[in-house]
Motif scaffolding. Sequence first.
Motif, mmCIF file in Angstrom:
data_model
loop_
_atom_site.group_PDB
_atom_site.id
_atom_site.type_symbol
_atom_site.label_atom_id
_atom_site.label_comp_id
_atom_site.label_asym_id
_atom_site.label_seq_id
_atom_site.Cartn_x
_atom_site.Cartn_y
_atom_site.Cartn_z
ATOM 1 N N ASN A 162 6.083 1.462 -5.467
ATOM 2 C CA ASN A 162 5.459 1.885 -4.231
ATOM 3 C C ASN A 162 6.468 2.598 -3.330
ATOM 4 O O ASN A 162 6.138 3.576 -2.663
ATOM 5 N N SER B 299 9.019 4.383 -4.289
ATOM 6 C CA SER B 299 9.245 5.722 -4.840
ATOM 7 C C SER B 299 8.127 6.669 -4.440
ATOM 8 O O SER B 299 8.376 7.819 -4.065
ATOM 9 N N ARG B 300 6.906 6.196 -4.510
ATOM 10 C CA ARG B 300 5.761 7.033 -4.116
ATOM 11 C C ARG B 300 5.812 7.364 -2.631
ATOM 12 O O ARG B 300 5.543 8.506 -2.235
ATOM 13 N N THR B 301 6.162 6.382 -1.829
ATOM 14 C CA THR B 301 6.260 6.620 -0.395
ATOM 15 C C THR B 301 7.367 7.638 -0.111
ATOM 16 O O THR B 301 7.180 8.552 0.699
#
Length: 64
Positions: free
Chosen positions: A3, A5-7
């Motif tokens: 999460n 990394s996605r953010t």
Amino acid sequence: MTNASRTGMMVGAILALTWVILGFWAFLFVALSMLVGALIGRVVDGRLDLGSLIGAFQGKRSSS
């Protein structure tokens, strides 16, 4: 993919698009606004002690 990394990817994409579309100063404003928002969020969640943060900027040492 985590999460975090996605953010991070989303924040990077927003900042890159801001720079490309609106220019450097808009990019800088958006980046600083994101930083202030993140700090406020941490204070509200209780993950950041505002008193110790202010003390650190004033050069005071913590008692621990």
